[in-house]
Design an enzyme around this catalytic site. Structure first.
Site, short mmCIF file in Angstrom:
data_model
loop_
_atom_site.label_atom_id
_atom_site.label_comp_id
_atom_site.label_asym_id
_atom_site.label_seq_id
_atom_site.Cartn_x
_atom_site.Cartn_y
_atom_site.Cartn_z
N HIS A 1 45.25 37.86 39.76
CA HIS A 1 46.19 38.41 38.75
C HIS A 1 47.37 39.25 39.36
O HIS A 1 48.36 39.37 38.54
CB HIS A 1 45.48 39.37 37.95
CG HIS A 1 44.98 40.83 38.36
ND1 HIS A 1 44.13 41.04 39.34
CD2 HIS A 1 45.81 41.86 38.31
CE1 HIS A 1 43.95 42.28 39.75
NE2 HIS A 1 45.05 42.96 39.16
N SER B 1 43.62 39.21 45.02
CA SER B 1 43.41 38.82 43.54
C SER B 1 44.32 37.89 42.94
O SER B 1 45.58 37.98 43.28
CB SER B 1 43.42 40.31 42.69
OG SER B 1 42.26 41.11 43.01
N CYS C 1 44.72 52.34 39.92
CA CYS C 1 43.55 52.32 39.66
C CYS C 1 42.92 54.12 39.47
O CYS C 1 41.68 54.23 39.52
CB CYS C 1 42.58 51.87 40.69
SG CYS C 1 42.74 50.03 41.03
N THR D 1 38.85 43.66 44.62
CA THR D 1 37.76 44.83 44.75
C THR D 1 36.58 44.33 45.17
O THR D 1 35.87 45.12 46.12
CB THR D 1 37.66 45.55 43.35
OG1 THR D 1 38.80 46.01 43.22
CG2 THR D 1 36.48 46.69 43.79
#
Length: 343
Positions: free
Chosen positions: A186, A184, A309, A63
């Site tokens: 994760h 990202s 999200c 993000t």
């Protein structure tokens, strides 16, 4: 979280060089030891992404990486081009200014010629998603980049959102000829709160975060050394296991696809063949997904309805609307490195 990532973070916290954390921006021994470790971790992440180590900018996740890409590109022109299935992190930034949203087919795929045709003299950045985060469709960003370059030239930046792709499908930042790529940790078993923006060698962008010269003045703020250590350990692990993990994921999600095909009223959304190995999105003709999700949760199975999200929002998923699916009746199923046949 992959055990190797957890161990790498614990080792950093419990046994840092010289017994203390050194600020990697300084020149004393503790700082230099910390810097050396961060740079070794940077090289490990770069290897996963097909990038040069100096092209990797560590940040808090995809993000932030997307925000940094959009913010930095904005000085080049106000207009942006994106597809109708981009993640909300991309859409939100694009919608701040003039933009062109390129439509997709029922599989979630855009026409590269339409993307190139949407570029105007005011366009600063074109967004191309590698794997869709909801339906798993895998896009040919290399071909799209080639067509955009041929039509629009090198003045327009090309950003690839690889958050749902890195660690699951081969990623090659250098070979694709793109300018920017966001990931990202994760998403493939690294720790949350750390990611990277790959920035093409020689490209200069105004930084989103200012106030220091960290990350070669591309992202201010003290580096998250334990998170970076976990990120790198996960990158090494997934690189070493990558082929086998992909085959396992394909086999497991393939079982879900075959089950769906045998059930009336259950449909596989997106491209059922050219897709990420770890994601399947199902559509239901007459069943609301929420009771199904609750029932599965009670059975110890965590799945999701709609965009990852938008769990606190009730508006329809823009991705599912874009492909013409019933966005109120969908369920996304994903597998990860620890998933097995019993699951």
């Amino acid at each position: 979280l992959r055990p190797v990532a957890a161990r790498a973070m614990a080792e950093w916290i419990e046994n840092p060089p010289f017994g203390v954390w050194g600020d990697p921006s300084r020149i004393h021994a503790e700082a230099i030891a910390t810097r050396e470790r961060i740079e070794a971790d940077r090289a490990a992440v770069a290897a996963l992404l097909g990038a040069r180590p100096r092209e990797v900018v560590f940040c808090s996740g995809a993000t932030e990486a997307i925000a940094a890409a959009c913010f930095g590109a904005a000085t080049r022109g106000p207009h942006s081009v994106l597809t109708a299935v981009e993640h909300s992190a991309v859409r939100t930034w694009a919608e701040r200014g003039p933009h062109t949203m390129v439509s997709v087919d029922p599989a979630g795929r855009s026409d590269p010629d339409e993307i190139a045709a949407a570029v105007t003299p005011d366009t600063s950045i074109v967004h191309l998603q590698l794997v869709n985060h909801e339906i798993g469709t895998l896009s040919d960003v290399a071909t799209a980049t080639e067509i955009v370059r041929r039509t629009a030239g090198d003045g327009v930046l090309i950003h690839v959102d690889a958050a749902a792709a890195a660690g699951h499908v081969p990623v090659d930042f250098g070979a694709w000829g793109i300018d920017l790529m966001s990931v990202s940790a994760h998403k493939f078993g690294g720790p949350p709160g750390v990611g990277a923006l790959a920035v093409r060698r020689g490209l200069r962008l105004d930084p989103l975060f200012t106030g220091g010269d960290q990350e070669r003045a591309r992202r201010a703020g003290h580096e998250n050394a334990p998170g970076i250590a976990g990120f790198a350990a996960a990158a090494v692990d997934v690189t070493e296991r990558g082929g086998n993990e992909r085959l396992t994921a394909e086999r497991l999600t393939g079982r879900i696809v075959e089950w769906a095909r045998s059930r009336p009223g259950v449909n596989v959304l997106g491209d059922p063949e050219v897709r990420a190995p770890h994601l399947v999105c199902l559509g239901f003709d007459r069943v609301e997904p929420q009771p199904v999700l609750v029932g599965l949760d009670n059975a110890g199975v965590a799945v999701h309805s709609g965009s990852s999200c938008s769990s606190e929002a009730f508006e329809p998923s823009p991705v599912l609307e874009a492909i013409g699916a019933d966005s109120a009746r969908s369920m996304r199923v994903s597998v990860g490195w620890p998933t097995d046949d019993a699951d």
